[in-house]
Design a protein around this motif. Structure first.
Motif, PDB file in Angstrom:
ATOM      1  N   ASN A  16       0.870  -1.180   0.000  1.00  0.00           N
ATOM      2  CA  ASN A  16       0.000   0.000   0.000  1.00  0.00           C
ATOM      3  C   ASN A  16       0.907   1.231   0.000  1.00  0.00           C
ATOM      4  OD1 ASN A  16      -1.667   2.190   0.605  1.00  0.00           O
ATOM      5  ND2 ASN A  16      -2.932   1.045   2.067  1.00  0.00           N
ATOM      6  N   PRO A  17       1.267   1.755  -1.182  1.00  0.00           N
ATOM      7  CA  PRO A  17       2.234   2.861  -1.263  1.00  0.00           C
ATOM      8  C   PRO A  17       1.856   4.072  -0.428  1.00  0.00           C
ATOM      9  CG  PRO A  17       1.820   1.949  -3.444  1.00  0.00           C
ATOM     10  CD  PRO A  17       0.833   1.312  -2.523  1.00  0.00           C
ATOM     11  N   ARG A  18       0.566   4.382  -0.382  1.00  0.00           N
ATOM     12  CA  ARG A  18       0.111   5.547   0.369  1.00  0.00           C
ATOM     13  C   ARG A  18       0.356   5.352   1.870  1.00  0.00           C
ATOM     14  NH1 ARG A  18      -5.981   7.456  -0.854  1.00  0.00           N
ATOM     15  NH2 ARG A  18      -6.386   5.467   0.170  1.00  0.00           N
ATOM     16  N   LEU A  19       0.089   4.149   2.363  1.00  0.00           N
ATOM     17  CA  LEU A  19       0.323   3.838   3.774  1.00  0.00           C
ATOM     18  C   LEU A  19       1.815   3.837   4.088  1.00  0.00           C
ATOM     19  CD1 LEU A  19      -0.960   2.865   6.502  1.00  0.00           C
ATOM     20  CD2 LEU A  19      -0.516   0.541   5.701  1.00  0.00           C
ATOM     21  N   TYR A  20       2.613   3.250   3.191  1.00  0.00           N
ATOM     22  CA  TYR A  20       4.062   3.197   3.395  1.00  0.00           C
ATOM     23  C   TYR A  20       4.659   4.612   3.454  1.00  0.00           C
ATOM     24  CZ  TYR A  20       4.048  -1.869   2.394  1.00  0.00           C
ATOM     25  OH  TYR A  20       3.842  -3.232   2.438  1.00  0.00           O
ATOM     26  N   SER A  21       4.157   5.480   2.614  1.00  0.00           N
ATOM     27  CA  SER A  21       4.641   6.863   2.630  1.00  0.00           C
ATOM     28  C   SER A  21       4.271   7.552   3.943  1.00  0.00           C
ATOM     29  CB  SER A  21       4.049   7.639   1.444  1.00  0.00           C
ATOM     30  OG  SER A  21       4.465   7.076   0.220  1.00  0.00           O
ATOM     31  N   TYR A  22       3.085   7.241   4.443  1.00  0.00           N
ATOM     32  CA  TYR A  22       2.620   7.846   5.701  1.00  0.00           C
ATOM     33  C   TYR A  22       3.504   7.425   6.879  1.00  0.00           C
ATOM     34  CZ  TYR A  22      -0.589   9.061   9.520  1.00  0.00           C
ATOM     35  OH  TYR A  22      -1.140   9.577  10.664  1.00  0.00           O
ATOM     36  N   MET A  23       4.043   6.214   6.831  1.00  0.00           N
ATOM     37  CA  MET A  23       4.902   5.724   7.921  1.00  0.00           C
ATOM     38  C   MET A  23       6.094   6.639   8.157  1.00  0.00           C
ATOM     39  SD  MET A  23       5.121   1.601   7.412  1.00  0.00           S
ATOM     40  CE  MET A  23       5.788   1.298   9.035  1.00  0.00           C
ATOM     41  N   SER A  24       6.548   7.281   7.095  1.00  0.00           N
ATOM     42  CA  SER A  24       7.758   8.100   7.202  1.00  0.00           C
ATOM     43  C   SER A  24       7.548   9.350   8.064  1.00  0.00           C
ATOM     44  CB  SER A  24       8.247   8.507   5.803  1.00  0.00           C
ATOM     45  OG  SER A  24       7.289   9.317   5.146  1.00  0.00           O
ATOM     46  N   GLN A  25       6.304   9.595   8.482  1.00  0.00           N
ATOM     47  CA  GLN A  25       6.035  10.761   9.338  1.00  0.00           C
ATOM     48  C   GLN A  25       6.378  10.501  10.810  1.00  0.00           C
ATOM     49  OE1 GLN A  25       2.184  12.592   8.884  1.00  0.00           O
ATOM     50  NE2 GLN A  25       2.144  12.304   6.660  1.00  0.00           N
ATOM     51  N   PHE A  26       6.668   9.241  11.155  1.00  0.00           N
ATOM     52  CA  PHE A  26       6.852   8.890  12.562  1.00  0.00           C
ATOM     53  C   PHE A  26       8.316   8.561  12.854  1.00  0.00           C
ATOM     54  CE2 PHE A  26       2.490   7.888  11.384  1.00  0.00           C
ATOM     55  CZ  PHE A  26       1.793   8.623  12.346  1.00  0.00           C
ATOM     56  N   ASP A  27       8.915   9.333  13.753  1.00  0.00           N
ATOM     57  CA  ASP A  27      10.345   9.224  14.041  1.00  0.00           C
ATOM     58  C   ASP A  27      10.749   7.864  14.607  1.00  0.00           C
ATOM     59  OD1 ASP A  27      10.776  11.780  13.141  1.00  0.00           O
ATOM     60  OD2 ASP A  27      10.709  12.705  15.132  1.00  0.00           O
ATOM     61  N   ASP A  28       9.834   7.199  15.292  1.00  0.00           N
ATOM     62  CA  ASP A  28      10.185   5.923  15.934  1.00  0.00           C
ATOM     63  C   ASP A  28      10.631   4.856  14.939  1.00  0.00           C
ATOM     64  OD1 ASP A  28       9.615   7.015  18.348  1.00  0.00           O
ATOM     65  OD2 ASP A  28       8.040   5.587  18.916  1.00  0.00           O
ATOM     66  N   LYS A  70      13.330   4.056   0.176  1.00  0.00           N
ATOM     67  CA  LYS A  70      13.286   5.365  -0.476  1.00  0.00           C
ATOM     68  C   LYS A  70      12.515   6.395   0.350  1.00  0.00           C
ATOM     69  CE  LYS A  70      13.830   3.568  -5.162  1.00  0.00           C
ATOM     70  NZ  LYS A  70      13.149   3.237  -6.442  1.00  0.00           N
ATOM     71  N   LYS A  71      11.814   5.924   1.360  1.00  0.00           N
ATOM     72  CA  LYS A  71      11.140   6.819   2.312  1.00  0.00           C
ATOM     73  C   LYS A  71      11.965   6.978   3.590  1.00  0.00           C
ATOM     74  CE  LYS A  71       7.682   6.837  -0.527  1.00  0.00           C
ATOM     75  NZ  LYS A  71       7.438   8.016  -1.388  1.00  0.00           N
ATOM     76  N   GLY A  72      13.127   6.317   3.625  1.00  0.00           N
ATOM     77  CA  GLY A  72      13.973   6.361   4.817  1.00  0.00           C
ATOM     78  C   GLY A  72      13.641   5.284   5.831  1.00  0.00           C
ATOM     79  N   LEU A  73      12.883   4.257   5.408  1.00  0.00           N
ATOM     80  CA  LEU A  73      12.398   3.223   6.324  1.00  0.00           C
ATOM     81  C   LEU A  73      13.069   1.885   6.044  1.00  0.00           C
ATOM     82  CD1 LEU A  73       8.626   4.186   6.076  1.00  0.00           C
ATOM     83  CD2 LEU A  73      10.198   4.788   7.936  1.00  0.00           C
ATOM     84  N   LEU A 105      18.648   3.150   1.482  1.00  0.00           N
ATOM     85  CA  LEU A 105      18.235   3.754   2.754  1.00  0.00           C
ATOM     86  C   LEU A 105      19.198   4.840   3.209  1.00  0.00           C
ATOM     87  CD1 LEU A 105      16.286   3.393   5.378  1.00  0.00           C
ATOM     88  CD2 LEU A 105      18.338   2.345   6.332  1.00  0.00           C
ATOM     89  N   PHE A 106      20.501   4.519   3.230  1.00  0.00           N
ATOM     90  CA  PHE A 106      21.486   5.482   3.724  1.00  0.00           C
ATOM     91  C   PHE A 106      21.475   6.758   2.886  1.00  0.00           C
ATOM     92  CE2 PHE A 106      24.602   2.540   6.220  1.00  0.00           C
ATOM     93  CZ  PHE A 106      23.557   2.210   7.074  1.00  0.00           C
ATOM     94  N   GLN A 107      21.286   6.616   1.578  1.00  0.00           N
ATOM     95  CA  GLN A 107      21.211   7.797   0.715  1.00  0.00           C
ATOM     96  C   GLN A 107      19.998   8.649   1.074  1.00  0.00           C
ATOM     97  OE1 GLN A 107      23.445   8.972  -1.779  1.00  0.00           O
ATOM     98  NE2 GLN A 107      22.109  10.717  -1.316  1.00  0.00           N
ATOM     99  N   ASN A 128      19.658  12.440   2.527  1.00  0.00           N
ATOM    100  CA  ASN A 128      18.810  13.450   1.877  1.00  0.00           C
ATOM    101  C   ASN A 128      17.894  14.138   2.886  1.00  0.00           C
ATOM    102  OD1 ASN A 128      19.956  12.651  -0.518  1.00  0.00           O
ATOM    103  ND2 ASN A 128      18.189  11.439  -1.201  1.00  0.00           N
ATOM    104  N   GLN A 129      17.455  13.392   3.879  1.00  0.00           N
ATOM    105  CA  GLN A 129      16.530  13.927   4.885  1.00  0.00           C
ATOM    106  C   GLN A 129      17.259  14.538   6.087  1.00  0.00           C
ATOM    107  OE1 GLN A 129      13.316  11.349   6.126  1.00  0.00           O
ATOM    108  NE2 GLN A 129      13.154  10.353   4.137  1.00  0.00           N
TER     109      GLN A 129
END
Length: 603
Positions: free
Chosen positions: A192-204, A236-239, A286-288, A292-293
């Motif tokens: 679920n790309p939309r859900l996966y992208s949303y995960m990146s909002q949480f620092d944990d 690619k979302k940092g996860l 991920l490291f890239q 970026n972030q």
């Protein structure tokens, strides 16, 4: 951190593992809670708050973001209660040592903890020293959660559609993310790309410089390609995906996500061969992205775990999978349904599960998600469904609407098991004026759907004598085929002794090897697929079926080599296994010829 056990208890249904962590986490056992039903979670939070005399404030559906808040509150409560049980276990005294001894007795035979404890107590049994050792050495099992990523219904207030973050899966994710748990979320049922992208909002979910996570991601997959695609998307979302949980496509409980004929053994072999490549390629991405972030980049290599589940029933199979495929843990699901100390199942359903044989367990089309679903014949939810059909009013009242995802007739979406949807669908069918036989076939497809999102949680309500006025008393249950070979209730010690080879809880001697059982199920699945299109086969159907058959034939060839080369395992069953593989090879050749003959006739 080193795991206490080499097995885990996967999520089962909606309610069957709803409080499993509270029952087993203090013994060092990992387990998984479903986050589908926040109504059920709230009812259990109230029950446990009253039981343990904890202040309870109801989170009603009038409160903003109530679904996420219910989930957070329930997970925090389970975390607190499990922590307390674990602290009591470690605080051993001469009067209170049963739980501590149980913890030790459940450990694997070669456990380093057992060796340390034996050395510590070789000369004397000093309770102060044992307490210090326990506090340092023992660890709790992980309290993990599961989200079915596609069960992500839009939500409304009156007729106004809420922002996407209030969708069901998004709210469940937020509920976990805001909880105090240091554990993992299992993402199942596809991408679920939309859900996966949303995960990146949480620092944990992000690592610190030491590569440590407060919350980790487990991806449930059936093949390597899916793992690579989803792992890279998340990176690619940092996860980071910390674990790839490989599940048999069909030899499992619950929803069955069949592969294109890729069998479990060859899939595990591909993960073993490409494990380092998977880790390195995704870590680079991920490291890239972390750079970026402007987020911390771990100074050390990140690790991945690879685990497997689906149809495992003996210690020999358990150890073989761990050792031959370099796996980190094996999931044991359906047998635990017969362990009241670990799962929550009402007495009537337990009795049905104990008596269940192969013919009682089947792959059905009852799920409103449109995915094959492992089902138990004569379950009370299906009996309830049939009673409505007999009254001429097919379909459920749909009290919870968690899978109201079909927008064929309404923008808001309806569940295909609901009375409203089935009424409209039957009306549309009548207007088609199809020939009688075809009409009946289409009619049966409509009314076959069952209200599983309610039925899979009701067992917990019945087990704890909680109110079922809204849900009714019908129970859906979703064991895998492996349950047929376990025919008695078991204690937690019983099933763990079975896993580690200290006891045998299988009461029959005709249980097939897990790879053979999966192969047989896939052959039946392929035959049904062929029957569905035999008289109307298109080029697309032909390509799919021939590719499916080819992949299965390659799997059979792989197993022949595997078992012929195996020297120290499966010695008692090797001849039977090889004989079954030869039979399967013949069947697959016949199916391949039948596909080609059907194509010639239709062309």
């Amino acid at each position: 951190m080193h795991k206490t056990h080499s097995f885990h208890i996967p999520v089962m249904g909606i309610g069957f593992t709803i409080d499993t962590p509270l029952k087993v986490a203090h013994y060092g056992i990992d387990s998984v809670i479903s986050l589908v039903d926040d109504i059920l979670l709230e009812k259990l939070r109230k029950m446990y708050s009253e039981k343990f005399q904890i202040p309870y404030h109801e989170i009603t559906d009038k409160i903003e973001d109530f679904r996420a808040k219910r989930i957070t509150s329930y997970l925090n409560l389970i975390s607190d209660l499990a922590d307390k049980k674990f602290e009591v276990l470690k605080n051993i005294t001469s009067e209170r040592s049963d739980e501590f001894i149980a913890y030790l007795n459940m450990l694997p035979n070669g456990s380093y903890l057992k060796k340390e404890f034996k050395q510590l107590t070789a000369k004397e049994f000093n309770f102060s020293e044992i307490k210090r050792w326990a506090n340092k050495a023992l660890s709790m099992g992980s309290i993990d959660v599961n989200i079915m990523t596609k069960v992500d219904k839009d939500n409304y207030i009156k007729n106004e559609k809420l922002p996407v973050e209030y969708n069901d899966a998004h709210a469940a994710l937020r509920g976990f993310a805001k909880s105090k748990l240091h554990s993992s979320i299992v993402l199942s049922a596809g991408m679920n790309p939309r859900l996966y992208s949303y995960m990146s909002q949480f620092d944990d979910f992000y690592p610190n410089e030491n590569g440590e996570f407060k919350k980790q991601i487990i991806l449930k997959v059936s093949d390597y390609r899916s793992a690579l695609i989803q792992g890279k998307f998340l990176a690619k979302k940092g996860l980071w995906v910390s674990e790839y949980r490989i599940e048999s496509g069909l030899n499992c409980g619950g929803h069955a996500f069949a592969t294109d004929g890729y069998l479990l053994g060859p899939v595990l072999a591909e993960f073993k061969e490409k494990r380092n490549e998977l880790q390195q390629s995704i870590q680079t991405v991920l490291f890239q992205e972390l750079e970026n972030q402007n987020k911390p980049i771990p100074t050390n290599e990140l690790t991945i775990s690879v685990t497997a589940q689906g149809g495992v029933g003996t210690n020999e199979e358990h150890d073989f999978l761990l050792e031959h495929y370099n796996l980190d843990s094996i999931g044991w699901g359906s047998p635990f349904l017969l362990v009241p100390e670990a799962t929550t199942v009402d007495d009537d359903t337990l009795n049905k599960l104990v008596k269940a044989k192969e013919d009682d367990l089947y792959l059905s089309d009852i799920s409103p998600l449109g995915v094959p679903f492992n089902n138990l014949k004569n379950n009370t939810k299906d009996n309830e469904k049939q009673a409505f059909i007999n009254k001429g009013r097919p379909g459920s009242s749909c009290p919870k609407k968690f899978v109201a995802l079909n927008t064929e007739f309404k923008e808001k979406g309806m569940c295909t098991a609901s009375r409203e949807y089935q009424h409209l669908k039957i009306q549309a069918l009548e207007n088609k004026a199809l020939p009688l036989e075809q009409h009946q076939k289409e009619f049966n497809k409509i009314i076959e759907k069952s209200c599983t999102c309610v039925g899979l949680g009701t067992s917990a309500l019945l087990a704890y004598n909680l109110d079922t006025k809204v849900e009714g008393e019908g129970v859906s249950v979703c064991p895998g085929p492996n349950l047929a070979y376990f025919s008695k209730l078991m204690s937690l010690q019983n099933i763990i002794d079975n896993i580690y080879g200290r006891a045998n809880m299988i009461s029959r001697n005709d249980r097939p090897n897990l790879f053979i059982k999966e192969l047989q199920i896939y052959i039946d699945y392929l035959k049904n697929k062929l029957d569905d299109v035999k008289t109307t086969m298109t080029k697309k159907d032909e390509k799919y079926l021939l590719n499916f058959t080819k992949n299965m034939s390659l799997g059979v060839a792989y197993y022949k080599d595997l078992f012929n080369e195996a020297k120290s395992v499966f010695n008692d069953s090797k001849n039977v296994i090889l004989n079954e593989l030869n039979k399967s090879e013949i069947v697959l050749n016949k199916i391949n010829a039948e596909i080609q003959e059907s194509t010639l006739v239709l062309s």
